[in-house]
Design a protein around this motif. Structure first.
Motif, short mmCIF file in Angstrom:
data_model
loop_
_atom_site.label_atom_id
_atom_site.label_comp_id
_atom_site.label_asym_id
_atom_site.label_seq_id
_atom_site.Cartn_x
_atom_site.Cartn_y
_atom_site.Cartn_z
N ASP A 170 -17.30 13.72 -15.45
CA ASP A 170 -16.19 12.92 -14.92
C ASP A 170 -16.70 11.83 -13.99
O ASP A 170 -17.57 12.07 -13.15
CB ASP A 170 -15.22 13.82 -14.16
CG ASP A 170 -14.62 14.89 -15.04
OD1 ASP A 170 -13.47 14.75 -15.46
OD2 ASP A 170 -15.34 15.88 -15.32
N ILE A 171 -16.13 10.66 -14.11
CA ILE A 171 -16.51 9.55 -13.25
C ILE A 171 -15.25 8.81 -12.82
O ILE A 171 -14.31 8.65 -13.59
CB ILE A 171 -17.53 8.62 -13.95
CG1 ILE A 171 -18.08 7.58 -12.99
CG2 ILE A 171 -16.97 8.00 -15.20
CD1 ILE A 171 -19.36 6.91 -13.47
N TYR A 172 -15.22 8.39 -11.55
CA TYR A 172 -14.03 7.85 -10.92
C TYR A 172 -14.28 6.42 -10.45
O TYR A 172 -15.32 6.13 -9.85
CB TYR A 172 -13.63 8.70 -9.70
CG TYR A 172 -13.44 10.17 -9.99
CD1 TYR A 172 -12.17 10.71 -10.19
CD2 TYR A 172 -14.54 11.03 -10.04
CE1 TYR A 172 -11.99 12.07 -10.44
CE2 TYR A 172 -14.37 12.39 -10.29
CZ TYR A 172 -13.10 12.89 -10.49
OH TYR A 172 -12.94 14.24 -10.73
N LEU A 173 -13.31 5.57 -10.70
CA LEU A 173 -13.35 4.20 -10.22
C LEU A 173 -12.24 4.02 -9.18
O LEU A 173 -11.06 4.14 -9.49
CB LEU A 173 -13.14 3.21 -11.38
CG LEU A 173 -13.05 1.73 -10.99
CD1 LEU A 173 -14.37 1.24 -10.41
CD2 LEU A 173 -12.64 0.88 -12.20
N TYR A 174 -12.66 3.75 -7.95
CA TYR A 174 -11.72 3.49 -6.86
C TYR A 174 -11.77 2.01 -6.49
O TYR A 174 -12.80 1.35 -6.65
CB TYR A 174 -12.09 4.30 -5.62
CG TYR A 174 -11.72 5.76 -5.66
CD1 TYR A 174 -10.47 6.20 -5.24
CD2 TYR A 174 -12.65 6.71 -6.09
CE1 TYR A 174 -10.14 7.55 -5.25
CE2 TYR A 174 -12.33 8.06 -6.10
CZ TYR A 174 -11.08 8.48 -5.68
OH TYR A 174 -10.75 9.80 -5.70
N LYS A 175 -10.66 1.53 -5.95
CA LYS A 175 -10.62 0.18 -5.41
C LYS A 175 -10.10 0.23 -3.98
O LYS A 175 -9.14 0.94 -3.69
CB LYS A 175 -9.73 -0.73 -6.26
CG LYS A 175 -9.81 -2.20 -5.86
CD LYS A 175 -9.02 -3.08 -6.82
CE LYS A 175 -9.20 -4.55 -6.49
NZ LYS A 175 -8.44 -5.43 -7.42
N GLU A 176 -10.77 -0.51 -3.11
CA GLU A 176 -10.33 -0.56 -1.72
C GLU A 176 -9.19 -1.57 -1.60
O GLU A 176 -9.38 -2.76 -1.83
CB GLU A 176 -11.51 -0.98 -0.84
CG GLU A 176 -11.28 -0.80 0.64
CD GLU A 176 -12.52 -1.16 1.43
OE1 GLU A 176 -13.21 -0.24 1.91
OE2 GLU A 176 -12.81 -2.37 1.57
N ILE A 177 -8.01 -1.05 -1.26
CA ILE A 177 -6.81 -1.87 -1.15
C ILE A 177 -6.09 -1.51 0.14
O ILE A 177 -5.79 -0.34 0.39
CB ILE A 177 -5.85 -1.66 -2.34
CG1 ILE A 177 -6.54 -2.00 -3.67
CG2 ILE A 177 -4.59 -2.50 -2.17
CD1 ILE A 177 -5.72 -1.66 -4.90
N ASP A 178 -5.84 -2.53 0.99
CA ASP A 178 -5.08 -2.32 2.23
C ASP A 178 -5.65 -1.17 3.06
O ASP A 178 -4.92 -0.26 3.48
CB ASP A 178 -3.60 -2.06 1.92
CG ASP A 178 -2.93 -3.26 1.25
OD1 ASP A 178 -3.37 -4.38 1.51
OD2 ASP A 178 -1.99 -3.04 0.47
N ASP A 179 -6.95 -1.19 3.28
CA ASP A 179 -7.64 -0.23 4.14
C ASP A 179 -7.61 1.20 3.62
O ASP A 179 -7.83 2.16 4.36
CB ASP A 179 -7.05 -0.25 5.56
CG ASP A 179 -7.15 -1.63 6.20
OD1 ASP A 179 -8.18 -2.29 5.96
OD2 ASP A 179 -6.22 -2.03 6.90
#
Length: 344
Positions: A61-70
């Motif tokens: 499993d691999i996860y893609l996160y995005k930093e949005i509004d802290d």
């Protein structure tokens, strides 16, 4: 520098495919591309510790996160092409290069990028050996890696893979004692390698000049006359001249455990092994100090201490605004599923 880092728990990583919950993993694929954080793979013991007859499970499993509004938003959860743990990730501005074992005799170099908020994987090269707990960094047009476990045995070989033409070669031999789980960083023409361990932990450091192909000694990790272990720690960029290092095994506990588990036999070994895996978290004395290495001045110092359990094999990642410690081991065979965040 008298900076104070304020860490807060901002949530858990979602469960892997076919799992009810994520109990945390260690030995992760990890990196950042702009405002995206990528983590995945890794291993844990979902059915109990080794003294409870639990077995290690490895994930794809691999996860893609995005930093949005802290905060972090999960953009995509998908699966890598194979289950993998304890490989090495080298980071560039627009891509990650992951080197991990596909099986006991072969590893692959995989380029990971983000396209239209989706993860994209490209297999670049199949290595004729397996790797574990090595270092990896990109300098110029080359991916440098090695100085870790090759086919199950610690090796001092440093390899170079051309990102332009796909050529692969042994470029040098690490001058320190054989080890695995060292940390590394690429600064200018220099490949910096610190710490790691084998039967004991090491606090020495070396730099490899990729232009002259020569090695130099760096300052050992000694702060206020205390020799500190970086085995199992991770590092990230704190500012343009300094690295932040978080986590790592305690050198005395590691030395005692390695010796006893390799020399004791019969009931005596079984008794020690049970004790070792069942001690309270605090008794392992893993490193909670926020260590800083100034690679321009070749100097070490510490800030304060983290306010969460000291991790080993976690992902320590930074964006322009924040630093994250994600998952990792908090005592032998026990993981954390949490994401810790602090402002730079």
């Amino acid at each position: 520098m008298n900076k104070k880092l304020f860490w807060k728990n901002i949530g858990k990583v979602p469960a892997q495919k076919n799992q009810q919950e994520n109990i945390g993993t260690a030995g992760l694929i990890k990196g950042t591309i702009n405002d995206y954080l990528i983590i995945g793979g890794g291993a844990n013991f979902p059915n109990g510790t080794p003294v409870e007859n639990g077995t290690k499970v490895i994930y794809s499993d691999i996860y893609l996160y995005k930093e949005i509004d802290d905060n972090l938003k999960l953009i995509e959860q998908t699966n890598f092409s194979f289950k993998t743990a304890y490989g090495a990730t080298a980071q560039t501005k627009n891509a990650l290069y992951y080197i991990g074992a596909e099986n006991e005799t072969s590893s692959k170099i995989i380029k990971i990028s983000v396209q239209n908020e989706k993860l994209f994987f490209e297999e670049l090269y199949a290595l004729p050996f397996s790797v574990e707990n090595i270092i990896a960094e990109v300098l110029g047009d080359y991916l440098y890696f090695g100085v870790g476990s090759i086919n199950g045995t610690n090796s001092n070989e440093l390899y170079r893979y051309s990102l332009k033409d796909g050529g692969f070669e042994v470029i040098s031999n690490f001058p320190g004692l054989s080890r695995s789980q060292a940390i590394s960083y690429a600064a200018g023409n220099l490949l910096i390698i610190y710490g790691g361990g084998a039967d004991v932990t090491y606090n020495d450091g070396f730099s490899f000049d990729t232009k002259t192909l020569t090695w130099n000694n760096l300052s050992p990790v000694v702060i206020n006359d205390e020799e500190l272990s970086l085995l199992g720690a991770d590092r990230t960029l704190l500012n343009e001249n300094e690295l932040l290092i978080v986590g790592g095994f305690n050198k005395d506990v590691w030395k005692e455990a390695t010796y006893n588990l390799n020399t004791l036999t019969g009931d005596e070994r079984a008794e020690y092994r049970t004790k070792y895996f069942t001690m309270p978290i605090e008794d392992y004395h893993w490193n909670k100090k926020e260590l800083v290495y100034n690679f321009v001045e070749d100097k070490w110092y510490k800030l304060r201490e983290i306010n969460f359990y000291a991790p080993c094999g976690h992902a320590l990642l930074s964006t322009k605004k924040y630093i994250y410690s994600i998952m990792g081991e908090i005592k032998p065979a026990v993981r954390s599923p949490f994401i810790q965040q602090c402002k730079k």
